[in-house]
Design a protein around this motif. Sequence first.
Motif, mmCIF file in Angstrom:
data_model
loop_
_atom_site.group_PDB
_atom_site.id
_atom_site.type_symbol
_atom_site.label_atom_id
_atom_site.label_comp_id
_atom_site.label_asym_id
_atom_site.label_seq_id
_atom_site.Cartn_x
_atom_site.Cartn_y
_atom_site.Cartn_z
ATOM 1 N N ASP A 1 54.243 54.802 23.089
ATOM 2 C CA ASP A 1 54.313 54.787 21.630
ATOM 3 C C ASP A 1 53.263 55.707 21.023
ATOM 4 N N TYR A 2 52.202 55.945 21.791
ATOM 5 C CA TYR A 2 51.102 56.782 21.308
ATOM 6 C C TYR A 2 50.487 57.486 22.511
ATOM 7 N N VAL A 3 50.112 58.760 22.314
ATOM 8 C CA VAL A 3 49.516 59.545 23.395
ATOM 9 C C VAL A 3 48.182 60.127 22.944
ATOM 10 N N LEU A 4 47.136 59.847 23.715
ATOM 11 C CA LEU A 4 45.872 60.565 23.553
ATOM 12 C C LEU A 4 46.032 61.838 24.367
ATOM 13 N N ALA A 5 46.212 62.952 23.670
ATOM 14 C CA ALA A 5 46.713 64.178 24.292
ATOM 15 C C ALA A 5 45.599 65.162 24.623
ATOM 16 N N GLY A 6 44.917 64.922 25.734
ATOM 17 C CA GLY A 6 43.964 65.891 26.241
ATOM 18 C C GLY A 6 42.564 65.756 25.697
ATOM 19 N N ALA A 7 41.629 66.377 26.432
ATOM 20 C CA ALA A 7 40.225 66.398 26.027
ATOM 21 C C ALA A 7 39.837 67.730 25.410
ATOM 22 N N THR A 8 40.661 68.750 25.611
ATOM 23 C CA THR A 8 40.373 70.079 25.080
ATOM 24 C C THR A 8 41.574 70.599 24.303
ATOM 25 N N SER A 9 41.319 71.590 23.471
ATOM 26 C CA SER A 9 42.392 72.162 22.656
ATOM 27 C C SER A 9 43.485 72.788 23.510
ATOM 28 N N ASN A 10 43.113 73.399 24.629
ATOM 29 C CA ASN A 10 44.117 74.043 25.479
ATOM 30 C C ASN A 10 45.133 73.027 26.004
ATOM 31 N N GLU A 11 44.655 71.862 26.418
ATOM 32 C CA GLU A 11 45.569 70.814 26.884
ATOM 33 C C GLU A 11 46.460 70.327 25.742
ATOM 34 N N THR A 12 45.825 70.029 24.608
ATOM 35 C CA THR A 12 46.564 69.456 23.484
ATOM 36 C C THR A 12 47.639 70.402 22.977
ATOM 37 N N LEU A 13 47.273 71.657 22.774
ATOM 38 C CA LEU A 13 48.235 72.633 22.258
ATOM 39 C C LEU A 13 49.430 72.782 23.192
ATOM 40 N N ALA A 14 49.193 72.657 24.485
ATOM 41 C CA ALA A 14 50.299 72.757 25.442
ATOM 42 C C ALA A 14 51.253 71.571 25.325
ATOM 43 N N MET A 15 50.721 70.386 25.012
ATOM 44 C CA MET A 15 51.549 69.172 24.961
ATOM 45 C C MET A 15 52.247 68.950 23.626
ATOM 46 N N LEU A 16 51.738 69.538 22.563
ATOM 47 C CA LEU A 16 52.254 69.216 21.233
ATOM 48 C C LEU A 16 53.747 69.503 21.038
ATOM 49 N N PRO A 17 54.300 70.592 21.558
ATOM 50 C CA PRO A 17 55.744 70.789 21.370
ATOM 51 C C PRO A 17 56.584 69.642 21.940
ATOM 52 N N ALA A 18 56.241 69.166 23.139
ATOM 53 C CA ALA A 18 56.998 68.066 23.746
ATOM 54 C C ALA A 18 56.826 66.780 22.947
ATOM 55 N N LEU A 19 55.613 66.509 22.482
ATOM 56 C CA LEU A 19 55.360 65.301 21.697
ATOM 57 C C LEU A 19 56.100 65.347 20.367
ATOM 58 N N THR A 20 56.118 66.509 19.748
ATOM 59 C CA THR A 20 56.817 66.655 18.472
ATOM 60 C C THR A 20 58.316 66.469 18.656
ATOM 61 N N ASN A 21 58.858 67.079 19.697
ATOM 62 C CA ASN A 21 60.289 66.960 19.972
ATOM 63 C C ASN A 21 60.686 65.510 20.239
ATOM 64 N N ALA A 22 59.774 64.761 20.885
ATOM 65 C CA ALA A 22 60.049 63.359 21.209
ATOM 66 C C ALA A 22 59.720 62.413 20.059
ATOM 67 N N ARG A 23 59.102 62.932 18.997
ATOM 68 C CA ARG A 23 58.688 62.128 17.843
ATOM 69 C C ARG A 23 57.769 60.983 18.259
ATOM 70 N N VAL A 24 56.798 61.333 19.088
ATOM 71 C CA VAL A 24 55.811 60.361 19.554
ATOM 72 C C VAL A 24 54.482 60.648 18.868
ATOM 73 N N LEU A 25 53.879 59.630 18.303
ATOM 74 C CA LEU A 25 52.573 59.781 17.669
ATOM 75 C C LEU A 25 51.531 60.167 18.703
ATOM 76 N N SER A 26 50.634 61.063 18.311
ATOM 77 C CA SER A 26 49.598 61.499 19.237
ATOM 78 C C SER A 26 48.312 61.789 18.485
ATOM 79 N N GLY A 27 47.242 61.881 19.242
ATOM 80 C CA GLY A 27 45.945 62.217 18.679
ATOM 81 C C GLY A 27 45.108 62.912 19.720
ATOM 82 N N THR A 28 43.998 63.458 19.289
ATOM 83 C CA THR A 28 43.087 64.123 20.205
ATOM 84 C C THR A 28 41.711 64.198 19.580
ATOM 85 N N THR A 29 40.710 64.368 20.432
ATOM 86 C CA THR A 29 39.358 64.610 19.942
ATOM 87 C C THR A 29 39.055 66.104 19.932
#
Length: 414
Positions: A123-151
């Motif tokens: 239901d929620y994804v903490l998506a990575g510790a760095t921007s490189n990880e997060t940016l890579a995952m965001l398209p899939a998370l957006t397509n799946a309409r899953v809430l996510s966050g990152t530091t």
Amino acid sequence: MSRHVRTVHRGGVSPVRITPGRTIRTGAAALALITLSACGGGGTGKADSHGPFRVLAVLPLSGALAEQAKLQMSGLQAAADDLNGRGGIGGRKIEIASVDDKLNPTEAVSRLQSRLNGSERPDYVLAGATSNETLAMLPALTNARVLSGTTASDRSMDDPKKYPYHFGYQSANDQNYASAVRFMKTRGVRTLAFIASNDALGTYNRSAIENAVKGTGIKLVAQSYDSKATDLTAPLDALRSARPDLLLASGYGPAVGYILDARQKLNWSVPVIGDSGFAGSNPASLVDSSALKDVLIQTFKVAALSERGSWQPATERMVKAVAAKGPVKQIITLAAEPYDALQVLGVAAEQAGGTDPADLKKAMESLKRPSPVPWTTYAAYAYSTKAHFPVVNDSDFSYLPASVLVQGQFEASS
């Protein structure tokens, strides 16, 4: 077919029967998921809105940033403990799972996609510790309409039209640097040196500091370093030739040590301010104390023992809960921000009347501040339809000597 594993409890060791494909929660590990996949079979691709509220952390749990990632997990688990004691998120008890992306964006996407397609979709994804990880995952998370966050704090992620279900929990460096520049003005800085990596985050940070100094009368000189380099004397020596009054250093993890080592090798006495990523890397654990002379770090008050009187009401409870899960070897902000992520979701679910992703998104964009707030880092998480990153004030920050951490907090005051 089933088998036994040995699960350690405080009271000893007891056998637990595990059936392939099932999730078992036991004892003190009630929030951890142990999933053994049966052969064959695919996921439904849909989250169960009546079952547990599943949180997935995709983090570098091994390698250079493993300690930081483990502290993020402690923050998530501390928040889940607190929220589950009050009924969970939207009446759903929280379950936390984690996967190790090995600090590799490709690995992160692969691991994430497997979970999105599986039977226990998060239901929620903490998506990575760095921007490189997060940016890579965001398209899939957006397509799946899953809430996510990152530091991570790359401002390109703060795009509600492109990434409508993603919310940051660390202010972007355009705000952080603007605040730092105002602090520098009080110190009489006229020429500022800046160093950052040559990757996506470093490029963004360089743009952020260029914008921050505009109209301030401060002259900026900047250098980049190869994010894979270990000897940074050349770019620092180039900056030294400009005779700056202060060096603003951007880095995360081992790069922080390389910057400070190079400064010491050059026998360069220029004062340093390390940005929030720099502070989050626990500089005192990377270099000898002699390399920390005249080094300040920009950090949030949650990480400053000297700011105890200014903490949010939930801060002390969070610090104790995280410490109870094991030694805190890195800055407590790494735990505080994931802790806040779940607390904000909890408030949003109350205000939305449920956990539908679209309803949660809408509630977070118009979040009403409860009293007292259950989070720790900011006075308010003032998201909107146009901004999904926190808005900060100068009063949120402290500038402290890069001293040894005490349970994740800097003891010295500026």
